[in-house]
Design an enzyme around this catalytic site. Sequence first.
Site, short mmCIF file in Angstrom:
data_model
loop_
_atom_site.label_atom_id
_atom_site.label_comp_id
_atom_site.label_asym_id
_atom_site.label_seq_id
_atom_site.Cartn_x
_atom_site.Cartn_y
_atom_site.Cartn_z
N SER A 1 -9.63 1.46 3.22
CA SER A 1 -8.71 2.07 1.85
C SER A 1 -7.57 1.34 1.71
O SER A 1 -6.98 1.60 -0.11
CB SER A 1 -8.17 2.90 2.69
N LYS B 1 0.96 -0.91 0.13
CA LYS B 1 -0.38 -0.38 -0.24
C LYS B 1 0.76 1.46 0.31
O LYS B 1 2.02 1.48 0.43
CB LYS B 1 -0.96 0.17 1.02
N SER C 1 -9.57 -1.57 6.45
CA SER C 1 -9.17 -1.25 5.70
C SER C 1 -8.44 -2.38 5.09
O SER C 1 -7.93 -2.68 3.40
CB SER C 1 -8.29 -0.24 5.57
N1 GLN Z 1 -13.19 3.05 5.91
C1 GLN Z 1 -12.56 3.51 7.60
C2 GLN Z 1 -11.94 5.01 7.47
O1 GLN Z 1 -12.66 5.15 6.06
C3 GLN Z 1 -11.35 3.08 7.72
C4 GLN Z 1 -9.64 3.27 6.69
C5 GLN Z 1 -8.71 2.48 7.73
O2 GLN Z 1 -9.47 1.37 7.91
N2 GLN Z 1 -7.24 3.08 6.80
O3 GLN Z 1 -11.29 5.58 8.51
#
Ligand code: GLN
Length: 490
Positions: free
Chosen positions: A154, A79, A178
Amino acid sequence: MATLSAAALRQAILNKERTAAEVCEGALAQIEALDRDPQGPALHAFQSVLADRARARAAALDRQRTPAGPLHGVPIALKDNILVRGSVTTAGSRMLEDFVSPYDATVVQKLEEAGAVIVGKTTCDEFAMGSSTENSAFGPARNPADPSRTPGGSSGGSAVAVAAGMTPLALGSDTGGSIRQPAALTGVVGVKPTYGRVSRYGLIAFASSLDQIGPFATTVADAALALEVIAGGDTHDATSAQTPVPRYTAALTGSVRGTRIGVPSALLEDGVDAEVKAAFVAATARMASLGATIVDVDLPHSRHAIPVYYLIATAEASSNLARYDGVRYGLRVSAPTLASMYERTRARGFGAEVKRRIMLGTYALSAGYYDAYYLKAQQVRTLIRRDFDAAFGAVDTILMPTSPVPAFKFGERVDDPLQMYLADVFTVSANLAGIPGISVPCGRTAAGLPVGMQFLGKPWDEATILRCADAYERSGTVTTGAGGSVYSTS
Ligand code: GLN
């Protein structure tokens, strides 16, 4: 080659059936065909491809007399919020568009010591804030099962790289789901380790009390292998634990006989897509038929998990992102005064969602509101964790869907932040409680969209959830990753 597991690829290299260089070329060719080619599907899993670096690394491995380690010659994608020295790390943000990583993340060091070949950095929501990759400043990744849909986020790009057979392994970060949510939406395996299990040194911080790095893979065994490599204490991350790392691959016995699995059925009553629910119910029955005991558990405070998460995560983000001021990192927009330089840099560098979260977080932390919002959220966080402690007194693992819905279409949620936040309803409580979770594919909808479920475990007990997920995977015909992709990847 694109359908081989990491373990099988390594074995093929050790048996001299293939060289690490050939495997590397295979991964790069797959990326070229699926990710970049405007005539092809252009999945955009990759923010950047490190072809030269990967080739040099693979060639060096081929010259070595003894295998480097358990990932010898295995291509991996990271990532784009994980630092690889000398290469650009954007975290999906204009703010870091030209930011060259000054050092390697600890996970990078560990992967390379184990022989892995890093082939590129993957598309993610800006600073990991989002559930679809639509918040990336550089365009989203597409779901291989249906390119008109998001892969989740994400860490969506990492999930796509693995689902489409570009790399057998990838790393993501999971602050509120994410890793697990995009794994579920693309039909691969994703693990969020216990908070502190994997060093966060070299991970661009979003919410420091929640962030963890973890692997994506097409099989549970590969995920176990990758976790084994990256786990462990690190003097560069004071929140990483010195707790010994078990041999996760050895924990995969294939048996769940006598394992007690808790299902929080009250949480699943509404808001869950009918096909997701049906797949989940069938999978639960399958676990029972394998000899596990299914028990109902109560997690009464988890229904508050979304507001608690979005207060704590935004508060921590507002503090972590204060460092992007145009002075020390990334973008600088010059201006006549220091204050206006800060202002212009941050106005131009951050996207809409990041700005929204900085404002929400700053508000929740400000004098007069701190007690009502931030402190209250921390108190409810404790109650959420205690619910898990109590539940784990009676069960070995908790099973629930990973995402309430299958992959959604581009544009469907991005203009309505609340709708987007609700996609995290089943994932955020594990981060708030600090416990490990693994998402494993458990079926497809009639339209062919992957569905995933997650096993949550006691702190430090990744072994049990890996064993359960592996037993489930072995028991059935659920297609995962490349095998289920609409693209022929063989
Ligand atoms: N979807 C969640 C957020 O927007 C989790 C994001 C993540 O785990 N980095 O914060």
